[in-house]
Motif scaffolding. Structure first.
Motif, PDB file in Angstrom:
ATOM      1  N   LEU A   1       0.873  -1.310   0.051  1.00 46.13           N
ATOM      2  CA  LEU A   1       0.004   0.018  -0.082  1.00 46.13           C
ATOM      3  C   LEU A   1       0.672   1.300  -0.019  1.00 46.13           C
ATOM      4  CD1 LEU A   1      -2.901  -0.986   2.438  1.00 46.13           C
ATOM      5  CD2 LEU A   1      -2.999  -0.412  -0.161  1.00 46.13           C
ATOM      6  N   ASN A   2       1.935   1.222   0.985  1.00 41.59           N
ATOM      7  CA  ASN A   2       2.630   2.282   1.062  1.00 41.59           C
ATOM      8  C   ASN A   2       3.502   2.700  -0.436  1.00 41.59           C
ATOM      9  OD1 ASN A   2       4.324   4.559   2.141  1.00 41.59           O
ATOM     10  ND2 ASN A   2       4.643   3.354   3.948  1.00 41.59           N
ATOM     11  N   PHE A   3       3.833   1.714  -0.945  1.00 41.04           N
ATOM     12  CA  PHE A   3       4.679   1.964  -2.409  1.00 41.04           C
ATOM     13  C   PHE A   3       3.625   2.432  -3.220  1.00 41.04           C
ATOM     14  CE2 PHE A   3       8.133  -1.061  -0.933  1.00 41.04           C
ATOM     15  CZ  PHE A   3       9.047  -0.283  -0.869  1.00 41.04           C
ATOM     16  N   LEU A   4       2.497   1.696  -3.447  1.00 43.60           N
ATOM     17  CA  LEU A   4       1.524   1.994  -4.317  1.00 43.60           C
ATOM     18  C   LEU A   4       1.028   3.663  -4.330  1.00 43.60           C
ATOM     19  CD1 LEU A   4      -0.172  -1.360  -4.867  1.00 43.60           C
ATOM     20  CD2 LEU A   4       1.289  -0.192  -6.456  1.00 43.60           C
ATOM     21  N   THR A   5       0.815   3.745  -2.807  1.00 44.01           N
ATOM     22  CA  THR A   5       0.295   5.260  -2.425  1.00 44.01           C
ATOM     23  C   THR A   5       1.295   6.165  -2.878  1.00 44.01           C
ATOM     24  OG1 THR A   5      -0.684   4.078  -0.537  1.00 44.01           O
ATOM     25  CG2 THR A   5      -0.588   6.534  -0.558  1.00 44.01           C
ATOM     26  N   ASN A   6       2.509   5.907  -2.575  1.00 45.61           N
ATOM     27  CA  ASN A   6       3.486   6.959  -2.839  1.00 45.61           C
ATOM     28  C   ASN A   6       3.799   7.287  -4.489  1.00 45.61           C
ATOM     29  OD1 ASN A   6       4.350   7.566  -0.391  1.00 45.61           O
ATOM     30  ND2 ASN A   6       6.122   6.155  -0.391  1.00 45.61           N
ATOM     31  N   LEU A  62       1.480   6.649  -6.522  1.00 45.45           N
ATOM     32  CA  LEU A  62       0.098   7.486  -7.031  1.00 45.45           C
ATOM     33  C   LEU A  62       0.645   9.066  -6.595  1.00 45.45           C
ATOM     34  CD1 LEU A  62      -2.615   4.955  -6.498  1.00 45.45           C
ATOM     35  CD2 LEU A  62      -1.779   5.634  -8.777  1.00 45.45           C
ATOM     36  N   ARG A  63       0.738   9.255  -5.182  1.00 46.35           N
ATOM     37  CA  ARG A  63       0.768  10.529  -4.843  1.00 46.35           C
ATOM     38  C   ARG A  63       1.920  11.547  -5.352  1.00 46.35           C
ATOM     39  NH1 ARG A  63       1.966  10.599   1.371  1.00 46.35           N
ATOM     40  NH2 ARG A  63      -0.335   9.941   1.665  1.00 46.35           N
ATOM     41  N   TYR A  64       3.056  10.884  -5.759  1.00 41.20           N
ATOM     42  CA  TYR A  64       4.318  11.643  -6.351  1.00 41.20           C
ATOM     43  C   TYR A  64       4.339  11.515  -7.830  1.00 41.20           C
ATOM     44  CZ  TYR A  64       5.217  12.235  -1.362  1.00 41.20           C
ATOM     45  OH  TYR A  64       5.189  12.524  -0.005  1.00 41.20           O
ATOM     46  N   SER A  65       2.958  11.304  -8.411  1.00 39.94           N
ATOM     47  CA  SER A  65       3.114  11.022  -9.815  1.00 39.94           C
ATOM     48  C   SER A  65       3.376  12.420 -10.564  1.00 39.94           C
ATOM     49  CB  SER A  65       1.828  10.734 -10.268  1.00 39.94           C
ATOM     50  OG  SER A  65       0.648  11.510  -9.964  1.00 39.94           O
ATOM     51  N   HIS A  66       3.564  12.304 -11.704  1.00 39.68           N
ATOM     52  CA  HIS A  66       4.154  13.662 -12.577  1.00 39.68           C
ATOM     53  C   HIS A  66       2.791  14.532 -13.088  1.00 39.68           C
ATOM     54  CE1 HIS A  66       6.326  16.119 -15.433  1.00 39.68           C
ATOM     55  NE2 HIS A  66       7.379  15.825 -14.538  1.00 39.68           N
ATOM     56  N   PRO A  67       2.803  15.636 -12.900  1.00 45.06           N
ATOM     57  CA  PRO A  67       1.688  16.255 -13.317  1.00 45.06           C
ATOM     58  C   PRO A  67       1.257  16.288 -14.771  1.00 45.06           C
ATOM     59  CG  PRO A  67       3.084  17.779 -12.244  1.00 45.06           C
ATOM     60  CD  PRO A  67       3.744  16.477 -12.156  1.00 45.06           C
ATOM     61  N   GLN A  68       2.471  16.175 -15.470  1.00 42.55           N
ATOM     62  CA  GLN A  68       2.293  16.229 -16.981  1.00 42.55           C
ATOM     63  C   GLN A  68       2.312  14.914 -17.736  1.00 42.55           C
ATOM     64  OE1 GLN A  68       4.847  18.857 -16.244  1.00 42.55           O
ATOM     65  NE2 GLN A  68       2.990  19.899 -15.908  1.00 42.55           N
ATOM     66  N   ARG A  69       2.104  13.652 -16.605  1.00 44.15           N
ATOM     67  CA  ARG A  69       2.214  12.447 -17.429  1.00 44.15           C
ATOM     68  C   ARG A  69       1.196  11.441 -16.838  1.00 44.15           C
ATOM     69  NH1 ARG A  69       8.294  12.708 -17.261  1.00 44.15           N
ATOM     70  NH2 ARG A  69       8.352  11.716 -15.106  1.00 44.15           N
ATOM     71  N   THR A  70       0.800  10.757 -17.619  1.00 43.36           N
ATOM     72  CA  THR A  70       0.080   9.390 -17.230  1.00 43.36           C
ATOM     73  C   THR A  70       0.760   8.542 -16.253  1.00 43.36           C
ATOM     74  OG1 THR A  70      -1.249   9.767 -19.310  1.00 43.36           O
ATOM     75  CG2 THR A  70      -1.564   7.715 -17.806  1.00 43.36           C
ATOM     76  N   PRO A  71       0.511   8.425 -15.133  1.00 43.88           N
ATOM     77  CA  PRO A  71       1.200   7.555 -14.165  1.00 43.88           C
ATOM     78  C   PRO A  71       1.281   6.340 -14.666  1.00 43.88           C
ATOM     79  CG  PRO A  71      -0.667   8.892 -13.083  1.00 43.88           C
ATOM     80  CD  PRO A  71      -0.841   8.982 -14.527  1.00 43.88           C
ATOM     81  N   VAL A  72       2.402   5.718 -14.701  1.00 45.97           N
ATOM     82  CA  VAL A  72       2.611   4.054 -14.866  1.00 45.97           C
ATOM     83  C   VAL A  72       3.229   3.494 -13.833  1.00 45.97           C
ATOM     84  CG1 VAL A  72       3.478   2.508 -16.821  1.00 45.97           C
ATOM     85  CG2 VAL A  72       2.814   4.858 -17.378  1.00 45.97           C
TER      86      VAL A  72
END
Lengths: 783, 128
Positions: free
Chosen positions: A685-690, A692-702
């Motif tokens: 959960l921690n890794f996945l949350t991070n 998602l949380r720190y995803s790049h605003p200009q990119r689709t998170p992968v």
């Protein structure tokens, strides 16, 4: 036993030969002198005989002379006629006198008066001399008349001078005395005719005597000054004249003197023989003395031997060599065996010997009996009276000479139990040490200074797999790790400089037969100068296990230190965090107290409420962190990672949808790890949350999730294409507590800290790779 | 001389408090409050105002912490300390932070939270 020595009175023994010698001397002397005396008697007899013979001859000669005188006187008397006249006197007388050398003169004495005389000239003074009237001379004349025989008177001093013998032949006419016809023989002439001078020679003297008819005394006529020692004389009595002729040896002692040398010789010989006898007799006495002295010595040495035997500090026994019975035993021997001498004397030595030692002993005894050996020694066991066995060393010597009949022998018995004990201990020790060496896990080598391996313990093969080792061929360094060469050289040098001192704790790596390095703790002892070693003793203890443990320990220590440091930091951080809340509270309360405006006061209460919530959140986080670190018995179970990932994605499905994130999964179905389920949930959960949380605003998170194996360990990689983090700046701080790196207000700096701790608690590790503006990748390695 | 103060701290509540305290102390004619060190640095570099007399600096902040701020500031203003007294302000301090203080010998001191009006006035007196 009392042994006394008879001490003979030596003076007797010494005196006897002297006495005998002296007696022999005396006897010989006596015999000698007896012989000498006999000889002397013989000599005397001879002399006497000679003297008799001389006297006889003289007698015959004188008798002859007198006979001639008688015949002459008779011849003249026959010329006288009846008338008393003589016609042819002058014719007859010269015939008678001149032809008869014995007669010196002839007279016609009628009636005692000398009437005629021839030779007239010399004798004319005698004419007319009446002899009958001369009292000094008539005695003999009358005697002749009385005896009617011719009688020789004198020697007389003649009227006409000279000394002569007068033979008067009485002439009777008609039985009437007529007168005498007298014959004169000069005394010298008579002596001459007797031949005495010639006969006597120079050996004898002689003397002519006559008893004076008047004085009745013996008168001597020869003017020789010799004492007439009648004991040596021989005498001749001439009855016709009443004369005596003595013959005397010139030297009556001559016979005696001639015997003196003989006597001396006898004396000397007797003395010599006496001396010889004395000495000869003394010799046995001397010998006897010597024998007695030697007997004394013998007794003394017997006594010495006895004393030695009895007092010796070593056990001694005399044993009958045939029967084996003990004949004598000294005190020490008795003490050794605890028997009295009487008890020992009834024992066969074989009875008190240990049966195992008997055959050797018997063999040696037989050799001794056959004179093949003259002594033997043997180490054997004897049984004491109390049953205890003692080790003794016996030295046996026979008491018979070679070739003699076997009698008895002496055994010297020395207690060597202590020595044997020590020896046995030594052997035991040796065996113990040997077994220690051979069974130990240490390799023990003895290497000489030419690198020859003189000894290696069996553990060499066990530990190093080398069947044998040859330093000479390859050199010691071949077997040693290159990094340890300097150390080894240093230590070898040190060992050379410190003989006998073990150089310990040489830790180095050596190569085994399979070309693997293993750690050893070596001890090097220079025993080059120690006999029976003459080399370096090398002990090699395999410490690979220990070394590994040590290295693990170091690792653990570092880990603990790290953890400690972390904990310390954690404590500060926590205290900082809590204090920041408390200080805020105290500041707000102070402001509240001094604030007059009610509106402001209300705002402070609201602020305080906020602080309270923050504090609660902090305590909650802290509780979570502490629970991971303290909950040691948290259970691990086999977990299928893919299943848990699906669950976590399910929980986060809303956020994923909101962010329109793309999830890529590549997880093998067989990816099973040993992990606590709740932790696994929290970590994912921690890794996945991070991500998602720190995803790049200009990119689709992968978000990619990948599972694979690396060296038997499962790896889970979670990669995103988010904003990333500048690791050059923040580095390892990413996993630190309360470390935040963004300006997001909801970042508390707790998540990754907890995640890392949970992974570590399950024996796993986590690593981060990140580039700002590119993305972040976490790699979890499961145990 | 005009006394000015900068307060840099990411704690929102603390910001509220310190503003009140500075106001009450009434020793600083001008005061600036920053929750973000980067922003403060930017203002110092690019506004024409004078350097403040005092900076109260928190250490543990996201994005740029107190130490990073100091380093950057020293680069821009080599003579910084002659006109500006900088105090580290923290509720407590970790061992590692204590060592860090020694790396900045020109710091004027370390102040422990909570601050008070009296403390601020003392600082004001100190700078003259």
């Amino acid at each position: 036993m009392a042994h006394t020595i008879e001490n003979p009175t030596s003076s007797n023994a010494k005196r006897r030969p002297l006495l005998i010698g002296f007696l022999a001397f005396l006897l010989l002397l006596l015999a000698g002198f007896f012989m000498l005396w006999q000889r002397y008697q013989i000599l005397l007899d001879d002399r006497q005989s000679e003297m008799s013979a001389i006297i006889d001859v003289a007698e015959q000669n004188i008798d002859q002379s007198l006979k001639y005188s008688y015949s002459a006187a008779l011849s003249l008397a026959l010329q006288i006629d009846e008338d008393g006249d003589i016609e042819n006197f002058d014719e007859v007388a010269p015939q008678l006198v001149d032809n008869n050398p014995n007669i010196d003169a002839i007279q016609i004495v009628p009636g005692g008066v000398i009437t005629k005389v021839y030779p007239l000239e010399e004798n004319k003074d005698a004419l007319n001399y009446n002899i009958l009237k001369d009292s000094t001379r008539n005695g003999e004349a009358f005697k002749a008349i009385e005896r009617k025989q011719m009688f020789f008177a004198g020697p007389l001093e003649l009227k006409q001078g000279g000394l002569a013998i007068v033979g008067r032949l009485p002439v009777f006419k008609k039985n009437e005395f007529w007168g005498f016809v007298a014959v004169l023989i000069e005394f010298d002439n008579l002596i001459d005719q007797s031949g005495l001078e010639e006969l006597a020679g120079d050996q004898y003297h002689f003397q002519f005597s006559k008893i004076n008819p008047l004085t009745k005394k013996e008168e001597f006529f020869l003017k020789k000054d010799h004492k007439l020692d009648k004991s040596y004389s021989e005498e001749l009595v001439l009855p016709d004249g009443g004369w005596k002729i003595y013959i005397i040896p010139v030297d009556p002692q001559k016979a005696f003197y001639t015997l003196i040398p003989v006597a001396i010789m006898i004396l000397v010989i007797s003395g010599a023989i006496g001396w010889i006898i004395y000495n000869t007799l003394k010799q046995p006495a001397k010998l006897q003395q010597l024998v007695k002295e030697q007997a004394g010595e013998l007794a003394k040495s017997e006594l010495h031997f006895r004393t030695i035997f009895n007092q010796a500090a070593i056990g001694m026994a005399r044993v009958d060599s045939k029967s084996g019975m003990i004949l004598e035993a000294n005190k020490k021997f008795q003490d050794l065996l605890g028997y009295s001498e009487e008890e020992l004397k009834q024992k066969d030595y074989k009875v008190i010997s240990h049966p195992d030692d008997l055959s050797e002993n018997t063999q040696l005894m037989q050799k001794l009996s056959r004179d093949e050996i003259r002594e033997y020694s043997l180490e054997k066991r004897l049984q004491r009276s109390d049953g205890r066995l003692i080790w003794v060393r016996i030295n046996v010597s026979p008491l018979w000479e070679v070739g003699e009949e076997v009698s008895s022998h002496i055994a010297l018995v020395e207690d060597i139990s202590a020595r044997i004990l020590v020896k046995q201990k030594l052997i035991d020790n040796e065996n113990r040490f040997r077994s220690l060496v051979e069974n130990s896990n240490e390799i023990i080598l003895i290497v000489d200074d030419l690198n020859n391996v003189k000894y290696y313990s069996p553990s060499l093969a066990k530990i190093s797999k080398y069947e044998e080792i040859d330093f000479a061929a390859n050199g010691v360094l071949y077997y040693t790790h290159p990094d340890d060469h300097d150390l080894l050289r240093l230590k070898v040098e040190k060992a050379y400089q410190n003989p006998g001192t073990p150089i310990t704790d040489i830790i180095l790596r050596v190569k085994n037969a399979e070309n693997n390095w293993f750690w050893v703790n070596a001890t090097l002892t220079n025993m080059l100068k120690v006999d029976n070693v003459n080399g370096f003793v090398v002990n090699l203890r395999d410490i690979t296990g220990k070394k590994e443990a040590e290295m693990n320990l170091v690792k653990s220590y570092e880990l603990v230190m790290e953890q400690n440091k972390r904990l310390l930091n954690f404590a500060y951080i926590v205290s900082h965090n809590l204090r920041s809340h408390s200080s805020n509270m105290s500041s707000i309360l102070e402001l509240y107290d001094t604030e007059e405006s009610q509106e402001e006061k209300d705002s402070y209460v609201k602020l305080l409420n906020k602080v309270s919530r923050n504090l609660d959140q902090s305590l909650h986080d802290l509780n979570e962190v502490v629970s991971i670190n303290t909950n040691l018995d948290i259970k691990a179970e086999v977990i299928n990672v893919a299943e848990f990932v699906d669950q976590a994605l399910d929980v986060l499905s809303l956020q994923i949808k909101t962010k329109d994130a793309k999830i890529i999964k590549d997880l093998p179905v067989d990816m099973q790890v040993n992990f606590n389920a709740a932790y696994m949930e929290s970590v994912l959960l921690n890794f996945l949350t991070n991500a998602l949380r720190y995803s790049h605003p200009q990119r689709t998170p992968v978000i990619e999730l990948r599972g694979y194996k690396e060296e038997d360990n499962w790896i889970l990689e979670i990669r995103d294409n988010g904003i990333g983090i500048d690791l050059d700046k923040h580095g390892e701080k990413v996993f630190g507590l309360y470390k935040t790196f963004s300006e997001r207000k909801d970042a508390r700096g707790v998540g990754l800290f907890i995640t890392k701790n949970q992974i570590n608690a399950m024996g796993g590790t986590v690593k981060i790779e990140s580039k700002p503006e590119v993305g972040t990748s976490f790699k979890v390695r499961f145990k | 001389m005009k006394k000015s103060i900068y307060v840099i701290d990411d704690d929102e509540i603390y910001q509220r408090i310190i503003k009140k305290l500075v106001a009450r102390a009434d020793v600083f004619q001008q005061a600036s409050f920053y929750m973000n060190a980067r922003k403060a640095l930017h203002d110092l570099n690019f506004t024409n105002s004078e350097m403040p007399s005092v900076i109260l600096l928190d250490i543990n902040m996201p994005v740029m912490d107190g130490w990073q701020f100091l380093k950057e500031l020293e680069k821009s203003f080599p003579n910084l300390y002659t006109q500006t007294k900088i105090f580290i302000v923290s509720s407590s301090i970790a061992y590692s932070d204590k060592e860090k203080i020694n790396e900045f010998p020109m710091l004027s001191g370390f102040l422990s939270k909570p601050l008070s009006v009296e403390k601020l006035r003392e600082i004001g007196e100190y700078i003259k």
